[in-house]
Design an enzyme around this catalytic site. Sequence first.
Site, PDB file in Angstrom:
ATOM      1  N   LYS A 193      37.961 -49.807  24.523  1.00  0.00           N
ATOM      2  CA  LYS A 193      38.179 -50.896  23.564  1.00  0.00           C
ATOM      3  C   LYS A 193      38.433 -52.250  24.230  1.00  0.00           C
ATOM      4  O   LYS A 193      37.850 -53.256  23.846  1.00  0.00           O
ATOM      5  CB  LYS A 193      39.393 -50.534  22.694  1.00  0.00           C
ATOM      6  CG  LYS A 193      39.544 -51.399  21.491  1.00  0.00           C
ATOM      7  CD  LYS A 193      38.609 -50.906  20.462  1.00  0.00           C
ATOM      8  CE  LYS A 193      38.653 -51.630  19.176  1.00  0.00           C
ATOM      9  NZ  LYS A 193      37.848 -50.877  18.186  1.00  0.00           N
TER      10      LYS A 193
ATOM     11  N   GLU B 180      44.933 -41.675  37.792  1.00  0.00           N
ATOM     12  CA  GLU B 180      44.328 -42.518  36.754  1.00  0.00           C
ATOM     13  C   GLU B 180      45.286 -42.830  35.616  1.00  0.00           C
ATOM     14  O   GLU B 180      45.031 -43.713  34.798  1.00  0.00           O
ATOM     15  CB  GLU B 180      43.053 -41.841  36.212  1.00  0.00           C
ATOM     16  CG  GLU B 180      43.256 -40.557  35.405  1.00  0.00           C
ATOM     17  CD  GLU B 180      43.395 -39.288  36.253  1.00  0.00           C
ATOM     18  OE1 GLU B 180      43.696 -39.425  37.453  1.00  0.00           O
ATOM     19  OE2 GLU B 180      43.237 -38.185  35.704  1.00  0.00           O
TER      20      GLU B 180
ATOM     21  N   GLY C  90      33.902 -54.077  12.115  1.00  0.00           N
ATOM     22  CA  GLY C  90      34.909 -53.920  13.163  1.00  0.00           C
ATOM     23  C   GLY C  90      34.435 -54.540  14.467  1.00  0.00           C
ATOM     24  O   GLY C  90      33.284 -54.967  14.585  1.00  0.00           O
TER      25      GLY C  90
ATOM     26  N   HIS D 241      47.629 -36.946  38.889  1.00  0.00           N
ATOM     27  CA  HIS D 241      46.610 -37.791  38.234  1.00  0.00           C
ATOM     28  C   HIS D 241      46.846 -39.270  38.539  1.00  0.00           C
ATOM     29  O   HIS D 241      47.668 -39.910  37.900  1.00  0.00           O
ATOM     30  CB  HIS D 241      46.645 -37.559  36.715  1.00  0.00           C
ATOM     31  CG  HIS D 241      46.131 -36.221  36.324  1.00  0.00           C
ATOM     32  ND1 HIS D 241      44.806 -35.985  36.060  1.00  0.00           N
ATOM     33  CD2 HIS D 241      46.751 -35.029  36.204  1.00  0.00           C
ATOM     34  CE1 HIS D 241      44.635 -34.712  35.777  1.00  0.00           C
ATOM     35  NE2 HIS D 241      45.802 -34.106  35.852  1.00  0.00           N
TER      36      HIS D 241
ATOM     37  N   GLY E 234      41.068 -30.413  34.732  1.00  0.00           N
ATOM     38  CA  GLY E 234      40.532 -29.667  33.589  1.00  0.00           C
ATOM     39  C   GLY E 234      41.420 -28.487  33.281  1.00  0.00           C
ATOM     40  O   GLY E 234      42.259 -28.107  34.099  1.00  0.00           O
TER      41      GLY E 234
ATOM     42  N   CYS F 274      43.441 -32.340  40.771  1.00  0.00           N
ATOM     43  CA  CYS F 274      43.926 -31.201  39.988  1.00  0.00           C
ATOM     44  C   CYS F 274      42.922 -30.037  39.998  1.00  0.00           C
ATOM     45  O   CYS F 274      42.757 -29.393  41.014  1.00  0.00           O
ATOM     46  CB  CYS F 274      44.277 -31.672  38.578  1.00  0.00           C
ATOM     47  SG  CYS F 274      45.254 -30.487  37.672  1.00  0.00           S
ATOM     48  N   TYR F 275      42.192 -29.776  38.909  1.00  0.00           N
ATOM     49  CA  TYR F 275      41.228 -28.675  38.942  1.00  0.00           C
ATOM     50  C   TYR F 275      40.195 -28.886  40.058  1.00  0.00           C
ATOM     51  O   TYR F 275      39.762 -27.930  40.704  1.00  0.00           O
ATOM     52  CB  TYR F 275      40.528 -28.540  37.580  1.00  0.00           C
ATOM     53  CG  TYR F 275      39.548 -27.395  37.532  1.00  0.00           C
ATOM     54  CD1 TYR F 275      39.993 -26.079  37.439  1.00  0.00           C
ATOM     55  CD2 TYR F 275      38.175 -27.617  37.632  1.00  0.00           C
ATOM     56  CE1 TYR F 275      39.098 -25.016  37.435  1.00  0.00           C
ATOM     57  CE2 TYR F 275      37.267 -26.566  37.623  1.00  0.00           C
ATOM     58  CZ  TYR F 275      37.743 -25.270  37.519  1.00  0.00           C
ATOM     59  OH  TYR F 275      36.858 -24.221  37.513  1.00  0.00           O
TER      60      TYR F 275
ATOM     61  N   ASP G 112      33.890 -53.119  17.385  1.00  0.00           N
ATOM     62  CA  ASP G 112      32.880 -52.366  18.128  1.00  0.00           C
ATOM     63  C   ASP G 112      31.484 -52.603  17.566  1.00  0.00           C
ATOM     64  O   ASP G 112      30.550 -52.900  18.302  1.00  0.00           O
ATOM     65  CB  ASP G 112      33.187 -50.862  18.082  1.00  0.00           C
ATOM     66  CG  ASP G 112      34.591 -50.555  18.553  1.00  0.00           C
ATOM     67  OD1 ASP G 112      35.163 -51.406  19.263  1.00  0.00           O
ATOM     68  OD2 ASP G 112      35.123 -49.482  18.208  1.00  0.00           O
TER      69      ASP G 112
END
Length: 511
Positions: free
Chosen positions: A367, A169, A223, A167, A50, A80-81, A225
């Site tokens: 998505k 991820e 669409g 990170h 963050g 991290c944070y 979604d």
Amino acid sequence: MEKVLIIDYGSQYTQLIARRIRENHVYSEVVSGDGKLDLSNVKGLILSGGPSSVYEEDAPKLPVFFDEILERKIPVLGICYGLHLITFNLGGEVKKVEQSEYGKTDLEIIFPSVLFDSVDRNFSSWMSHGDSVTSLPDGFVKTAVSKSGILAGMENVQKNIYCIQFHPEVKHTQFGENVISNFLFKICSCSSSWNLEDYVEEQILKIRERVGDSTVISAFSGGVDSSVASVIVHKAIGKNLINVFVDHGMLRKNEEEEVPAIFQQALGMNFKLLDSKEVFLSRLNGIEDPETKRKIIGEQFIREFESFSKQYPTAKFLVQGTIYSDVIESAGTTTGKTAKIKSHHNVGGLPENMNMELIEPLRTLFKDEVRQLGEILGIPHHIVHRHPFPGPGLAVRCLGEITVPKLAVLKEADYIFREVLREYGWEEKVWQAFAVILPVRSVGVIGDRRSYGYTIALRSVDSVEAMTADWSRIPHEILDEASRRITNKISEVGRVVYDITSKPPATIEWE
Ligand code: XMP
């Protein structure tokens, strides 16, 4: 169901952590640390990165249930944070050091941590920090350092706390996947049993229970979604779902005819087409500011649904195909700490006095997960793999004031560009491709005469979850064909350009 919780401290990457965990078939949720939680099925806790500094007065704190986590020996991973927060609270020291580390950073593992099993001793990672740990809390050992000597990892195995400065991820971190799977399976002992089939079954049951016999209206945009969201609700309540497709005048060419035909025929769902072109275009008349456009469209959409739903007095619910990236970029994460980029139509534009409850079955999915789910639900392949189309439609691709003539030019140019990509077998290779009309004209020459026509920008990007994107390396001859066809067929267009900006720093849409 066993799960791994993530506390969001505002990093743009927080939802990606959840994503990476789910790729390992472990359920993961981003939660707020402000209230008590039932920890009985929690296998692990992750504290995200963050933008704050632990010394700031109103810096976000450890979750209120942190002591209980430690008592129960539930493993913790601080990123991290999260690392800084643990250090600060357990008696170590965090400081702003001269050397900030942003982007690609080389690391060395200096202690054989389980977290780094199958990770090379030297590897490159993705960093984004100004503060660093300068003194470890008691009982912790340093596990990794960066090239510039800054602490990159530490752990306390007795307390079950593992921390990293980088990170894992982010795809740019080498071995990031190993770090995450080591945490899940070797440290948290998760079983790899969660999947999208279970997710959808759970959603269907929840919706059925919540909705009962009420009528539900779906804000169907055509669409991926919104169609996947609608199909889930359709599976839950069948005929009580009415899909409303609003023609706001800013749809892609022919869409107002094609979309209902496809979805009624292929999926057998209830469909109503609302012709609302006039009201949308008149409300947008003279508006140039992108955020104002988005707000007006989002609000008008809801008004349309509200007035439509009056025909169905038992309708209390509205389905929307909101997905994770919409939520994140509208700063709507569980804590709302992420910086706002733009008001996504599905989230930011909702008026406060809306009197329908929302059903958003995809709110926590990315998505590509939505696409996988679409296939699981039996939606035809070509529908599931349609390029994403934003809720505000061509409004955010018609830069400056929206006028009917500009929209007509844009629709045609966009159609031609996608048609050319399809002919050359490139439509499915790229993630999203479209045309944009710019509010500038430029000088040209047509048949010995001076012309002064519109500029069309072509945009095509490759992406996985729309959080980041790179411009597509489409072969020059295909771009050439698109440019020629557009300028030959549309006399109002004088120039065609290709957008070669990635996201970040640009966004995918131009507004
Ligand atoms: P940006 O422009 O934010 O777009 O990089 C990321 C992805 O989201 C789509 N997009 C939207 N989708 N409502 C939507 O449903 C919106 O308001 C909206 N704005 C952008 C965009 O097309 C891209 O795929």
